[in-house]
Write a protein that holds these residues in place. Structure first.
Motif, PDB file in Angstrom:
ATOM      1  N   THR A  44      17.525   0.209 -29.623  1.00 56.70           N
ATOM      2  CA  THR A  44      18.440   0.989 -28.791  1.00 56.70           C
ATOM      3  C   THR A  44      19.257   1.973 -29.629  1.00 56.70           C
ATOM      4  OG1 THR A  44      20.120  -0.738 -28.963  1.00 56.70           O
ATOM      5  CG2 THR A  44      18.652  -0.832 -27.070  1.00 56.70           C
ATOM      6  N   SER A 187      16.804   6.705 -23.175  1.00 52.52           N
ATOM      7  CA  SER A 187      16.509   5.269 -23.181  1.00 52.52           C
ATOM      8  C   SER A 187      17.429   4.479 -24.107  1.00 52.52           C
ATOM      9  CB  SER A 187      15.053   5.017 -23.552  1.00 52.52           C
ATOM     10  OG  SER A 187      14.725   5.639 -24.783  1.00 52.52           O
ATOM     11  N   TRP A 190      20.133   2.714 -21.986  1.00 46.87           N
ATOM     12  CA  TRP A 190      19.790   1.840 -20.859  1.00 46.87           C
ATOM     13  C   TRP A 190      20.623   0.572 -20.848  1.00 46.87           C
ATOM     14  CZ3 TRP A 190      13.704   2.203 -21.013  1.00 46.87           C
ATOM     15  CH2 TRP A 190      13.332   3.457 -20.497  1.00 46.87           C
ATOM     16  N   GLN A 192      23.815  -1.319 -21.033  1.00 48.33           N
ATOM     17  CA  GLN A 192      25.211  -0.915 -20.859  1.00 48.33           C
ATOM     18  C   GLN A 192      26.113  -1.655 -21.826  1.00 48.33           C
ATOM     19  OE1 GLN A 192      26.199   1.719 -18.832  1.00 48.33           O
ATOM     20  NE2 GLN A 192      23.972   1.922 -18.817  1.00 48.33           N
TER      21      GLN A 192
END
Length: 195
Positions: A44, A187, A190, A192
């Protein structure tokens, strides 16, 4: 009974050839990625997708994408914690941005990271893993003047694991410059952020 055996035999052959085909496809994709100097980013930190490694990143520039080597878990407790708790795979390439270079001043606080007074977007320090399962070790809050040979790594994604958690790293950890090849924009946001 004969029809059931014949059907079972056909199914077994179908399964065998489907498996062989998938293995050949996977091998072909692997060879293609290696030939094209592509790595898959699943973290991420940056957008999910393929990144092309383009060689020597020097001289380094603010904001440049680079592939980096995992910092030493013995001297970086946050890295040891991430490996132990499986937040990231050990052999996955790390794609990060250069956040700060030698001679620059980095201020790290709960609210985020400032480099020479300029705020790095979405750099707020997470205190817990996604879903609040575990506390996360972060680098001590404060102001740091980067010495020769040090860089501050930055990633703008939610739950990005960058120098905010393990501190500045040696330039020797930077392997290659990178650029997006095929990515899923957005992405990295995505998941949170929690508190």
């Amino acid at each position: 009974m004969k029809n059931a055996r014949a059907w079972g035999k056909r199914l077994l052959w179908w399964w065998f050839w489907a498996t062989v085909s998938l293995l050949c496809l996977a091998a072909g994709v692997g060879i293609w990625m290696q030939r094209e100097h592509l790595v898959l980013n699943q973290s991420t930190c940056e957008p999910l997708g393929l990144y092309r490694l383009i060689g020597n990143p020097y001289p380094l520039h603010d904001g440049e994408l680079v592939e980096v080597e995992l910092p030493d878990p013995i001297t970086h407790p946050a890295v040891a914690e991430g490996l132990r708790d499986h937040w990231f795979p050990q052999n996955q390439p790390w794609i990060k941005q250069i956040g700060a270079l030698p001679g620059q001043t980095v201020t790290l606080s709960r609210q985020g990271v400032w480099v020479d007074g300029r705020y790095l977007p979405n750099s707020r320090v997470n205190r817990r893993t996604p879903g609040g399962r575990s506390a996360i070790i972060h680098y001590p809050f404060g102001t740091y003047h980067l010495k020769s040979g040090q860089v501050w790594l930055y990633a703008p994604g939610n739950y990005a694991f960058d120098s905010s958690y393990y501190g500045p790293v040696s330039q020797g950890h930077i392997l290659q410059a990178a650029q997006p090849y095929w990515i899923i924009p957005g992405s990295q946001f995505w998941l949170q952020k929690g508190d």
